[in-house]
Design an enzyme around this catalytic site. Sequence first.
Site, PDB file in Angstrom:
ATOM      1  N   VAL A   1      -2.971   1.654   2.817  1.00  0.00           N
ATOM      2  CA  VAL A   1      -3.617   0.488   3.431  1.00  0.00           C
ATOM      3  C   VAL A   1      -3.897   0.753   4.915  1.00  0.00           C
ATOM      4  O   VAL A   1      -4.911   0.305   5.452  1.00  0.00           O
ATOM      5  CB  VAL A   1      -2.786  -0.801   3.213  1.00  0.00           C
ATOM      6  CG1 VAL A   1      -3.386  -1.973   3.983  1.00  0.00           C
ATOM      7  CG2 VAL A   1      -2.716  -1.145   1.734  1.00  0.00           C
ATOM      8  N   GLY A   2      -3.039   1.528   5.570  1.00  0.00           N
ATOM      9  CA  GLY A   2      -3.283   1.890   6.972  1.00  0.00           C
ATOM     10  C   GLY A   2      -4.652   2.540   7.129  1.00  0.00           C
ATOM     11  O   GLY A   2      -5.383   2.266   8.090  1.00  0.00           O
TER      12      GLY A   2
ATOM     13  N   GLY B   1       2.938  -0.904   7.136  1.00  0.00           N
ATOM     14  CA  GLY B   1       2.893  -0.937   5.683  1.00  0.00           C
ATOM     15  C   GLY B   1       2.585   0.446   5.142  1.00  0.00           C
ATOM     16  O   GLY B   1       2.940   1.455   5.762  1.00  0.00           O
ATOM     17  N   SER B   2       1.889   0.480   3.995  1.00  0.00           N
ATOM     18  CA  SER B   2       1.654   1.759   3.327  1.00  0.00           C
ATOM     19  C   SER B   2       0.598   2.587   4.055  1.00  0.00           C
ATOM     20  O   SER B   2      -0.309   2.037   4.688  1.00  0.00           O
ATOM     21  CB  SER B   2       1.199   1.504   1.886  1.00  0.00           C
ATOM     22  OG  SER B   2      -0.003   0.768   1.883  1.00  0.00           O
ATOM     23  N   THR B   3       0.711   3.895   3.922  1.00  0.00           N
ATOM     24  CA  THR B   3      -0.272   4.804   4.508  1.00  0.00           C
ATOM     25  C   THR B   3      -1.659   4.532   3.920  1.00  0.00           C
ATOM     26  O   THR B   3      -2.666   4.546   4.629  1.00  0.00           O
ATOM     27  CB  THR B   3       0.180   6.259   4.284  1.00  0.00           C
ATOM     28  OG1 THR B   3       1.379   6.449   5.056  1.00  0.00           O
ATOM     29  CG2 THR B   3      -0.862   7.265   4.729  1.00  0.00           C
TER      30      THR B   3
ATOM     31  N   CYS C   1      11.033   2.306   6.141  1.00  0.00           N
ATOM     32  CA  CYS C   1      10.054   3.368   6.380  1.00  0.00           C
ATOM     33  C   CYS C   1      10.724   4.652   6.872  1.00  0.00           C
ATOM     34  O   CYS C   1      10.250   5.746   6.596  1.00  0.00           O
ATOM     35  CB  CYS C   1       8.997   2.892   7.358  1.00  0.00           C
ATOM     36  SG  CYS C   1       9.705   2.128   8.825  1.00  0.00           S
TER      37      CYS C   1
ATOM     38  N   LYS D   1      -0.354 -12.180   9.750  1.00  0.00           N
ATOM     39  CA  LYS D   1      -0.311 -12.318   8.286  1.00  0.00           C
ATOM     40  C   LYS D   1       0.986 -11.722   7.745  1.00  0.00           C
ATOM     41  O   LYS D   1       1.157 -10.513   7.709  1.00  0.00           O
ATOM     42  CB  LYS D   1      -1.485 -11.633   7.594  1.00  0.00           C
ATOM     43  CG  LYS D   1      -1.565 -12.112   6.136  1.00  0.00           C
ATOM     44  CD  LYS D   1      -2.346 -11.226   5.212  1.00  0.00           C
ATOM     45  CE  LYS D   1      -1.534 -10.141   4.585  1.00  0.00           C
ATOM     46  NZ  LYS D   1      -0.412 -10.603   3.743  1.00  0.00           N
TER      47      LYS D   1
ATOM     48  N   GLU E   1       1.893   1.670  11.786  1.00  0.00           N
ATOM     49  CA  GLU E   1       3.235   2.183  11.516  1.00  0.00           C
ATOM     50  C   GLU E   1       3.344   2.257   9.994  1.00  0.00           C
ATOM     51  O   GLU E   1       3.397   1.232   9.319  1.00  0.00           O
ATOM     52  CB  GLU E   1       4.269   1.240  12.142  1.00  0.00           C
ATOM     53  CG  GLU E   1       5.597   1.908  12.389  1.00  0.00           C
ATOM     54  CD  GLU E   1       6.580   1.635  11.290  1.00  0.00           C
ATOM     55  OE1 GLU E   1       6.638   2.437  10.329  1.00  0.00           O
ATOM     56  OE2 GLU E   1       7.278   0.627  11.393  1.00  0.00           O
TER      57      GLU E   1
HETATM   58  P1  NAI Z   1       1.050  -2.671   1.598  1.00  0.00           P
HETATM   59  O1  NAI Z   1       0.721  -1.677   2.629  1.00  0.00           O
HETATM   60  O2  NAI Z   1       0.048  -2.977   0.538  1.00  0.00           O
HETATM   61  O3  NAI Z   1       1.413  -4.100   2.301  1.00  0.00           O
HETATM   62  C1  NAI Z   1       1.821  -4.275   3.641  1.00  0.00           C
HETATM   63  C2  NAI Z   1       1.032  -5.431   4.254  1.00  0.00           C
HETATM   64  O4  NAI Z   1      -0.355  -5.121   4.204  1.00  0.00           O
HETATM   65  C3  NAI Z   1       1.165  -6.762   3.512  1.00  0.00           C
HETATM   66  O5  NAI Z   1       1.132  -7.820   4.437  1.00  0.00           O
HETATM   67  C4  NAI Z   1      -0.079  -6.788   2.648  1.00  0.00           C
HETATM   68  O6  NAI Z   1      -0.483  -8.080   2.285  1.00  0.00           O
HETATM   69  C5  NAI Z   1      -1.094  -6.131   3.560  1.00  0.00           C
HETATM   70  N1  NAI Z   1      -2.237  -5.528   2.864  1.00  0.00           N
HETATM   71  C6  NAI Z   1      -2.295  -4.995   1.610  1.00  0.00           C
HETATM   72  N2  NAI Z   1      -3.545  -4.565   1.333  1.00  0.00           N
HETATM   73  C7  NAI Z   1      -4.301  -4.816   2.432  1.00  0.00           C
HETATM   74  C8  NAI Z   1      -5.667  -4.605   2.766  1.00  0.00           C
HETATM   75  N3  NAI Z   1      -6.517  -4.050   1.906  1.00  0.00           N
HETATM   76  N4  NAI Z   1      -6.093  -4.952   4.005  1.00  0.00           N
HETATM   77  C9  NAI Z   1      -5.240  -5.504   4.892  1.00  0.00           C
HETATM   78  N5  NAI Z   1      -3.947  -5.759   4.625  1.00  0.00           N
HETATM   79  C10 NAI Z   1      -3.479  -5.423   3.415  1.00  0.00           C
HETATM   80  O7  NAI Z   1       2.415  -2.263   0.938  1.00  0.00           O
HETATM   81  P2  NAI Z   1       3.003  -2.727  -0.489  1.00  0.00           P
HETATM   82  O8  NAI Z   1       1.928  -2.732  -1.504  1.00  0.00           O
HETATM   83  O9  NAI Z   1       3.752  -3.982  -0.299  1.00  0.00           O
HETATM   84  O10 NAI Z   1       4.025  -1.559  -0.778  1.00  0.00           O
HETATM   85  C11 NAI Z   1       3.549  -0.308  -1.276  1.00  0.00           C
HETATM   86  C12 NAI Z   1       4.224   0.832  -0.604  1.00  0.00           C
HETATM   87  O11 NAI Z   1       3.907   0.831   0.776  1.00  0.00           O
HETATM   88  C13 NAI Z   1       5.739   0.801  -0.627  1.00  0.00           C
HETATM   89  O12 NAI Z   1       6.246   1.286  -1.830  1.00  0.00           O
HETATM   90  C14 NAI Z   1       6.056   1.688   0.535  1.00  0.00           C
HETATM   91  O13 NAI Z   1       5.947   3.027   0.141  1.00  0.00           O
HETATM   92  C15 NAI Z   1       4.967   1.379   1.533  1.00  0.00           C
HETATM   93  N6  NAI Z   1       5.410   0.411   2.552  1.00  0.00           N
HETATM   94  C16 NAI Z   1       5.801   0.881   3.785  1.00  0.00           C
HETATM   95  C17 NAI Z   1       6.288   0.004   4.724  1.00  0.00           C
HETATM   96  C18 NAI Z   1       6.740   0.472   6.073  1.00  0.00           C
HETATM   97  O14 NAI Z   1       7.624  -0.151   6.667  1.00  0.00           O
HETATM   98  N7  NAI Z   1       6.143   1.505   6.632  1.00  0.00           N
HETATM   99  C19 NAI Z   1       6.438  -1.429   4.447  1.00  0.00           C
HETATM  100  C20 NAI Z   1       5.942  -1.831   3.152  1.00  0.00           C
HETATM  101  C21 NAI Z   1       5.471  -0.918   2.249  1.00  0.00           C
HETATM  102 MG    MG Z   2      -0.169  -2.956  -1.579  1.00  0.00          MG
END
Ligand code: NAI
Ligand code: MG
Length: 500
Positions: free
Chosen positions: A254-255, A250-252, A306, A197, A272
């Site tokens: 959602v992790g 992605g975000s901590t 990140c 995804k 990660e």
């Molecule tokens: P996010 O963690 O919401 O999104 C990352 C991925 O997770 C996307 O594919 C999204 O569709 C998916 N996702 C979102 N909610 C989900 C759920 N409930 N269940 C399963 N998958 C889900 O991150 P977002 O909202 O785009 O960015 C928010 C913050 O997260 C950023 O400001 C940053 O601090 C952090 N982030 C960290 C990243 C990294 O490389 N470690 C990458 C992106 C965001």
């Molecule tokens: Mg999000």
Amino acid sequence: MNESAPQNSNCRILLPSVLEFLSRGPKKLLIGGKWVPAKSGKTFETINPAHEEVLAIVAEGDNADVDDAVQAARKAFEGGKWPVIGPHQRARYLFRIAELIETNAKELAKLITLDNGKPIEESIAEAARAAETFRYYGGWATKIYGETNPSDPSLFSYSLREPIGVCGQIIPWNGPLSTISWKVAPALACGNTVVLKPAEQTPLPALRLGELMLEAGVPEGVINIVTGFGPTAGAAIGAHPDIDKVAFTGSTEVGKLILRASAGNLKRVSLELGGKSPNIIFADADLERAVALSARGVFRNQGQVCCAATRMFVQESIYDEFAERIAAKANEIKLGEPLDKTTTMGPLVSQEQHERVLGYLKLAREEGADTRAGGERGPQPKGYFVKPTIYTGAKNGMRISREEIFGPVAVVIPFKDENDAVIQGNDTIYGLAAAVWTRDLSRAHKLARALKAGSVWLNCYGIIDPIAPFGGYKQSGFGRELGMHSIELYTEIKSVYVKL
Ligand code: NAI
Ligand code: MG
């Protein structure tokens, strides 16, 4: 051109192949080797963040589509061609994908820049790295060894490394192609099948890669791509009872949701997540190099990285000079059209991120930090631009020093000595990366041990090579990707006993 074609003012500098890809009609899901619309018929728009214009219309997959994708992946894993294809052949597929990424690198790079906003030179580098990662894991496919386990003469025991099964992979928007290569390449090298995804902000590079993977001849159902939103398509992957492993970047926040959802069928999980990495500069460092590479460490990809160098700890005696020089570097950055080769910083990925980061700039003023560079949105009338920003007078306890901002923003904080640098550096909930700048070799290695971070850079910043593991301590996640560690993430171990 139909209605999904870009209304983009930059059409003139796009490649014909990019225009053709964008104007080919609404983008579909890749399930079982076929491109299909979402079952609900729903779609969403993906936006060019430099111009706030629609780039393409994309299928909005949800639960039902994830279900179909998992079934296709299961069929390919258990009964299709994939399980009987040996490692030599799997390697060839990965090498072929790497070649196709290279042949189409310019197009992929433009799609990354259009969808994500990063400067084109960074996208070209990202496409090259993605190809390299596929090639690296192509090499691993034939080197996934088991063990023979010494025992009594009457017993022979060996262990096999086997693929786990169907892998759900949820990726972010900051490296829309490289994060795929980190996950898909090792999963396939080990013989798994995948439901991927992409992030809703940047689906296009993933979809183009899906086409290239079909062109490479990857059998149907081995790679499935479901575009859609996190709380629907993403959550469906996290909770699906027939997904054996989930990998998330992605975000901590959602992790943690993914981890909870995985409990349903005890999926294997690798996460990660975020970071707030300490970048420690001692008075004996090569200051010019430290300034230049620290600036790059925090401003690359508009700071949406990140492992960005967001907390700069500088030894007291050089604090003022460092602050002045890094602020000057920030002011040299050329903010603007990311397709223009002379641009060194583009817009943030989305309106949501823009608002989020501007909110932190406001907070910085409220918390009493001194703005040494930037501190406001870019002058562009359109697009999600933020000026590269340096704050001094910041304390490690301020929210701007503790929370992941994910924008081009660094705080510069003084420290006294080694001990103080380690205490302040480690005073964070995250542990993804750290860096140390010093000419004292023993001090550098001592700090590499003392800092609680998954990657430590000594007199450099942000180097990531598929040969070495990458991942986090503490709330930056767990599991290590890249190197042989991804092979561990994507295999089960089976012990076999033979009574002689
Ligand atoms: P996010 O963690 O919401 O999104 C990352 C991925 O997770 C996307 O594919 C999204 O569709 C998916 N996702 C979102 N909610 C989900 C759920 N409930 N269940 C399963 N998958 C889900 O991150 P977002 O909202 O785009 O960015 C928010 C913050 O997260 C950023 O400001 C940053 O601090 C952090 N982030 C960290 C990243 C990294 O490389 N470690 C990458 C992106 C965001
Ligand atoms: Mg999000």
